[in-house]
Motif scaffolding. Sequence first.
Motif, PDB file in Angstrom:
ATOM      1  N   UNK A 168      44.075  32.548  49.717  1.00 12.77           N
ATOM      2  CA  UNK A 168      44.205  33.305  48.469  1.00 12.77           C
ATOM      3  C   UNK A 168      44.957  34.614  48.690  1.00 12.77           C
ATOM      4  N   UNK A 169      45.653  35.041  47.620  1.00 13.61           N
ATOM      5  CA  UNK A 169      46.435  36.266  47.694  1.00 13.61           C
ATOM      6  C   UNK A 169      45.728  37.446  47.025  1.00 13.61           C
ATOM      7  N   UNK A 170      44.941  37.176  46.006  1.00  8.15           N
ATOM      8  CA  UNK A 170      44.283  38.236  45.242  1.00  8.15           C
ATOM      9  C   UNK A 170      42.767  38.100  45.393  1.00  8.15           C
ATOM     10  N   UNK A 171      42.116  39.207  45.759  1.00  6.56           N
ATOM     11  CA  UNK A 171      40.677  39.225  45.962  1.00  6.56           C
ATOM     12  C   UNK A 171      40.019  40.174  44.957  1.00  6.56           C
ATOM     13  N   UNK A 180      45.953  43.558  38.699  1.00  8.75           N
ATOM     14  CA  UNK A 180      46.476  42.777  39.831  1.00  8.75           C
ATOM     15  C   UNK A 180      47.844  42.179  39.538  1.00  8.75           C
ATOM     16  N   UNK A 181      48.365  42.417  38.314  1.00 11.72           N
ATOM     17  CA  UNK A 181      49.700  41.935  37.977  1.00 11.72           C
ATOM     18  C   UNK A 181      49.716  40.575  37.315  1.00 11.72           C
ATOM     19  N   UNK A 182      48.613  40.186  36.679  1.00 11.20           N
ATOM     20  CA  UNK A 182      48.495  38.883  36.016  1.00 11.20           C
ATOM     21  C   UNK A 182      48.923  37.743  36.944  1.00 11.20           C
ATOM     22  N   UNK A 183      48.286  37.607  38.091  1.00 10.68           N
ATOM     23  CA  UNK A 183      48.680  36.569  39.059  1.00 10.68           C
ATOM     24  C   UNK A 183      48.294  35.173  38.587  1.00 10.68           C
ATOM     25  N   UNK A 184      48.897  34.183  39.202  1.00 11.20           N
ATOM     26  CA  UNK A 184      48.469  32.804  38.994  1.00 11.20           C
ATOM     27  C   UNK A 184      47.003  32.720  39.429  1.00 11.20           C
ATOM     28  N   UNK A 185      46.149  32.223  38.558  1.00 17.18           N
ATOM     29  CA  UNK A 185      44.709  32.256  38.848  1.00 17.18           C
ATOM     30  C   UNK A 185      44.319  31.313  39.981  1.00 17.18           C
ATOM     31  N   UNK A 215      45.564  31.487  42.785  1.00 15.50           N
ATOM     32  CA  UNK A 215      45.650  32.287  44.004  1.00 15.50           C
ATOM     33  C   UNK A 215      44.662  33.427  44.048  1.00 15.50           C
ATOM     34  N   UNK A 216      43.638  33.366  43.170  1.00 13.78           N
ATOM     35  CA  UNK A 216      42.664  34.456  43.052  1.00 13.78           C
ATOM     36  C   UNK A 216      41.278  33.944  43.432  1.00 13.78           C
ATOM     37  N   UNK A 217      40.528  34.753  44.182  1.00 12.39           N
ATOM     38  CA  UNK A 217      39.144  34.421  44.499  1.00 12.39           C
ATOM     39  C   UNK A 217      38.257  35.624  44.206  1.00 12.39           C
ATOM     40  N   UNK A 218      37.110  35.363  43.596  1.00  6.36           N
ATOM     41  CA  UNK A 218      36.112  36.393  43.313  1.00  6.36           C
ATOM     42  C   UNK A 218      34.988  36.262  44.333  1.00  6.36           C
ATOM     43  N   UNK A 219      34.661  37.362  45.006  1.00  7.18           N
ATOM     44  CA  UNK A 219      33.625  37.358  46.038  1.00  7.18           C
ATOM     45  C   UNK A 219      32.482  38.262  45.588  1.00  7.18           C
ATOM     46  N   UNK A 220      31.270  37.698  45.503  1.00  3.48           N
ATOM     47  CA  UNK A 220      30.129  38.491  45.067  1.00  3.48           C
ATOM     48  C   UNK A 220      28.821  37.921  45.572  1.00  3.48           C
ATOM     49  N   UNK A 239      34.053  31.351  34.619  1.00  5.38           N
ATOM     50  CA  UNK A 239      34.568  31.514  33.267  1.00  5.38           C
ATOM     51  C   UNK A 239      36.008  31.994  33.224  1.00  5.38           C
ATOM     52  N   UNK A 240      36.401  32.754  34.254  1.00  2.00           N
ATOM     53  CA  UNK A 240      37.772  33.270  34.320  1.00  2.00           C
ATOM     54  C   UNK A 240      38.742  32.259  34.914  1.00  2.00           C
ATOM     55  N   UNK A 241      38.230  31.137  35.376  1.00  3.67           N
ATOM     56  CA  UNK A 241      39.096  30.100  35.924  1.00  3.67           C
ATOM     57  C   UNK A 241      39.639  30.415  37.303  1.00  3.67           C
ATOM     58  N   UNK A 242      38.841  31.135  38.113  1.00  2.00           N
ATOM     59  CA  UNK A 242      39.272  31.481  39.464  1.00  2.00           C
ATOM     60  C   UNK A 242      38.248  30.969  40.478  1.00  2.00           C
ATOM     61  N   UNK A 243      38.653  30.878  41.735  1.00  5.64           N
ATOM     62  CA  UNK A 243      37.747  30.445  42.789  1.00  5.64           C
ATOM     63  C   UNK A 243      36.679  31.513  43.033  1.00  5.64           C
ATOM     64  N   UNK A 244      35.537  31.078  43.535  1.00  3.63           N
ATOM     65  CA  UNK A 244      34.441  32.013  43.782  1.00  3.63           C
ATOM     66  C   UNK A 244      33.825  31.784  45.152  1.00  3.63           C
ATOM     67  N   UNK A 245      33.372  32.880  45.759  1.00  6.09           N
ATOM     68  CA  UNK A 245      32.676  32.817  47.043  1.00  6.09           C
ATOM     69  C   UNK A 245      31.400  33.639  46.937  1.00  6.09           C
ATOM     70  N   UNK A 246      30.278  33.036  47.286  1.00  6.13           N
ATOM     71  CA  UNK A 246      28.984  33.700  47.216  1.00  6.13           C
ATOM     72  C   UNK A 246      28.587  34.226  48.584  1.00  6.13           C
ATOM     73  N   UNK A 247      28.318  35.536  48.646  1.00  8.09           N
ATOM     74  CA  UNK A 247      27.845  36.171  49.878  1.00  8.09           C
ATOM     75  C   UNK A 247      26.326  36.230  49.842  1.00  8.09           C
ATOM     76  N   UNK A 248      25.686  35.798  50.905  1.00 14.02           N
ATOM     77  CA  UNK A 248      24.228  35.665  50.911  1.00 14.02           C
ATOM     78  C   UNK A 248      23.504  36.863  51.516  1.00 14.02           C
TER      79      UNK A 248
END
Length: 283
Positions: A19-22, A219-224, A226-231, A243-252
């Motif tokens: 991914x390019x955008x975090x 973030x410059x309206x990137x292609x979604x 290439x975006x990942x949300x980490x929380x 809901x935003x149509x992006x990849x997600x990573x869950x931190x435990x």
Amino acid sequence: MSAKEIERLDGIGLLAERYQVFLLDQFGVLHDGQAPYPGAVEALSALKRAGKTVVLISNSGKRAKPNEDRLLKLGFEGGSWDHFVSSGEVAWRRFDGMATAGALPPGTKCLLISRDGDRSAIEGLPLTLSETGEDAELVLISASEGDRYDLDHYRRLLGPAAARRVACFCTNPDKIMLTSVGPRFGAGEIADLYESLGGSVTRIGKPYPAIFDAALVLAGEPDRGGVVCVGDSVEHDIAGGNGAGIATALVLGGILANRSDLAAVFDEHDAWPDYVTASFSFR
């Protein structure tokens, strides 16, 4: 949303390859409110050295600058993120727009529910602070002092405003917060209380679209793709990312640190991450 295959990672190194955008949460991912998690300072800096676009996206009722100042005090390297989007910042800009348009009259009496007397959520806005719910014309829930008070304290404070159906905004929808004495109820729980008392609440922050839209614009309206949300919150980070149509990573390492029934949590919120990792570290 149906269950999907979840890839288990050892740190975020593989995400940096994909991914390019975090979009990164702060509490429960980068730090616990008192100190950075092991490896988090280095991981954040490593993402920037790798040329990634890093937007910190937080359900903090404070505006962006106080949050960034705290990160620097905690030891995070200046310049290791590109933008900071807090729910408090999104709300402040919304209120400022309402004031400019005449929809928020000067001198409106605001009952501010904050932490440690913090007033940054309304600085520069044409509001007058109210100490009680009896004469409030607006209620703003920006933070919780659940480590200091119980819910009955807030019930007494907010009851009169809720009974009069005073408009309420919650700029930190998190129902659980990490404190020095362990997890306590967050501002989102106070918002739920306000509704139970008869009032209505407009929530600003994750998982709602406005904060993700604001982050992606910065973030410059990137292609979604290439975006990942980490929380660390399924209810806020993972559901919001879904809901935003992006990849997600869950931190435990945050609010789910002691949960063993993750599948039940995913089912409860109908939200499933693409990845799970024990920590936000660069491996």
